[in-house]
Design an enzyme around this catalytic site. Structure first.
Site, PDB file in Angstrom:
ATOM      1  N   GLY A  25       0.824  -1.206   0.000  1.00  0.00           N
ATOM      2  CA  GLY A  25       0.000   0.000   0.000  1.00  0.00           C
ATOM      3  C   GLY A  25       0.857   1.255   0.000  1.00  0.00           C
ATOM      4  O   GLY A  25       0.609   2.195  -0.762  1.00  0.00           O
ATOM      5  N   HIS A  26       1.884   1.279   0.863  1.00  0.00           N
ATOM      6  CA  HIS A  26       2.800   2.414   0.875  1.00  0.00           C
ATOM      7  C   HIS A  26       3.497   2.573  -0.479  1.00  0.00           C
ATOM      8  O   HIS A  26       3.634   3.691  -1.001  1.00  0.00           O
ATOM      9  CB  HIS A  26       3.883   2.217   1.946  1.00  0.00           C
ATOM     10  CG  HIS A  26       3.394   2.242   3.354  1.00  0.00           C
ATOM     11  ND1 HIS A  26       3.440   1.135   4.161  1.00  0.00           N
ATOM     12  CD2 HIS A  26       2.864   3.240   4.100  1.00  0.00           C
ATOM     13  CE1 HIS A  26       2.968   1.451   5.361  1.00  0.00           C
ATOM     14  NE2 HIS A  26       2.602   2.719   5.349  1.00  0.00           N
ATOM     15  N   GLU A  39      -6.447   6.037   1.223  1.00  0.00           N
ATOM     16  CA  GLU A  39      -7.845   6.203   1.623  1.00  0.00           C
ATOM     17  C   GLU A  39      -8.260   5.224   2.713  1.00  0.00           C
ATOM     18  O   GLU A  39      -9.339   5.364   3.279  1.00  0.00           O
ATOM     19  CB  GLU A  39      -8.759   6.059   0.405  1.00  0.00           C
ATOM     20  CG  GLU A  39      -8.647   7.233  -0.565  1.00  0.00           C
ATOM     21  CD  GLU A  39      -9.580   7.108  -1.754  1.00  0.00           C
ATOM     22  OE1 GLU A  39     -10.183   6.024  -1.939  1.00  0.00           O
ATOM     23  OE2 GLU A  39      -9.703   8.094  -2.504  1.00  0.00           O
ATOM     24  N   LYS A  40      -7.422   4.232   3.024  1.00  0.00           N
ATOM     25  CA  LYS A  40      -7.764   3.338   4.136  1.00  0.00           C
ATOM     26  C   LYS A  40      -7.970   4.146   5.412  1.00  0.00           C
ATOM     27  O   LYS A  40      -8.905   3.895   6.174  1.00  0.00           O
ATOM     28  CB  LYS A  40      -6.668   2.294   4.360  1.00  0.00           C
ATOM     29  CG  LYS A  40      -6.972   1.354   5.534  1.00  0.00           C
ATOM     30  CD  LYS A  40      -5.847   0.388   5.798  1.00  0.00           C
ATOM     31  CE  LYS A  40      -4.710   1.042   6.541  1.00  0.00           C
ATOM     32  NZ  LYS A  40      -5.048   1.304   7.973  1.00  0.00           N
ATOM     33  N   ARG A  65       0.023  -2.791  10.959  1.00  0.00           N
ATOM     34  CA  ARG A  65      -0.436  -3.467  12.181  1.00  0.00           C
ATOM     35  C   ARG A  65      -0.960  -4.882  11.904  1.00  0.00           C
ATOM     36  O   ARG A  65      -1.189  -5.635  12.852  1.00  0.00           O
ATOM     37  CB  ARG A  65      -1.499  -2.619  12.882  1.00  0.00           C
ATOM     38  CG  ARG A  65      -0.909  -1.375  13.543  1.00  0.00           C
ATOM     39  CD  ARG A  65      -1.931  -0.640  14.394  1.00  0.00           C
ATOM     40  NE  ARG A  65      -1.314   0.376  15.240  1.00  0.00           N
ATOM     41  CZ  ARG A  65      -1.161   1.649  14.904  1.00  0.00           C
ATOM     42  NH1 ARG A  65      -1.619   2.058  13.728  1.00  0.00           N
ATOM     43  NH2 ARG A  65      -0.567   2.496  15.720  1.00  0.00           N
TER      44      ARG A  65
END
Length: 283
Positions: A36-37, A150-151, A189
């Protein structure tokens, strides 16, 4: 890729980019990078000449009982991933430089309203910590644009409001959530989840999907739908923090005429707090 930890050389190279007419994109992170990053970095590279990524685990956004000490730190792996993508500068400031007078004396930035609801109600002070560090990093990097996932939908709205309210001269881009094959939103996480918890974790996204489908089918009994979702997640072994349906624009409860909604959810598996959301456009 240059790694810079001090603000003076960062400003020197920033001045050179500006003189050369380069556009600068910025991706602030807390490290332990996942796909995602890296997708944020890819999007940044498509929009700008120069890409700066920061890694800083920000103590100001962690509550007293949260996971600051145990937050995963994987600097060598992160550096290799960013270098492979062609990042120009990795900015890794030190906490004693960011908060030189200590956290207790730190001037802070707070976005009223947006910061106190939903996740902000569960994590008092969290968004004050986020807005403060992002504001400081924007002042240090001075980018033309910045990219956020957007998470963390509420975080994105808080940052957009801060940029507008403080008349900052940069554009904020929200990038759609990157997911695992089973739908779980990628998050650093997720590393905390045990094997059995990891198998249960996709239930949160599945629940939000079902809620979205019901709304698109015409259901407007939001309270009942939310209660059903909470019951389903509880049966699946998750401890629900909240499930809610809000206006995309304001994050307030939607009026009858609202057509742009966001379904937000947070739930615990063990000590791991998962968050997710789905945006819904009504016809």
């Amino acid at each position: 890729m240059q790694q810079i930890s001090d603000i003076t050389p960062l400003r020197e190279i920033r001045r050179k980019w500006q003189n050369d007419g380069k556009t600068i994109a910025f991706v602030p992170t807390m490290g332990n990078l996942h796909r995602g990053h890296l997708h944020l970095v890819e999007q940044a590279k498509e929009h700008a000449d120069i890409v700066v990524v920061s890694i800083f685990v920000n103590p100001l956004q962690f509550g007293p009982d949260e996971d600051l000490a145990s937050y995963p730190r994987t600097m060598e792996q992160d550096m290799a991933s960013l270098e492979a993508l062609g990042v120009d500068v990795l900015f890794t400031p030190k906490a004693e430089d960011i908060y030189s007078r200590g956290l207790e004396k730190q001037t802070f930035v707070e976005v009223p309203g947006l910061s106190y609801m939903i996740c902000g109600a569960s994590r008092p002070g969290h968004f004050r910590g986020v807005a403060t560090i992002v504001c400081k990093l924007f002042n240090m990097v001075q980018p033309n644009m910045a990219f956020f996932g957007e998470k963390d939908f509420q975080q994105l709205q808080v940052i957009k409001a801060m940029v507008t309210d403080l008349s900052m001269n940069l554009q904020i881009y929200g990038v759609p959530t990157v997911r695992e094959d089973d739908g779980l939103a990628m998050s650093s996480r997720n590393n905390y989840l045990s094997e059995s918890e990891r198998q249960k974790a996709p239930a949160l996204y599945s629940c939000l999907q079902k809620l979205s489908e019901n709304i698109q089918l015409g259901r407007r009994d939001f309270s009942r739908l939310i209660q059903q979702s909470i019951e389903e997640l509880t049966e699946a072994g998750l401890t629900v923090d909240y499930i809610d349906i809000r206006s995309v624009e304001s994050l307030l409860s939607p009026g009858h005429e609202e057509t742009e909604l966001v379904i937000l959810g947070a739930a615990f598996l063990g000590k791991t707090r998962l968050i997710d959301n789905i945006q819904v456009t009504l016809e």
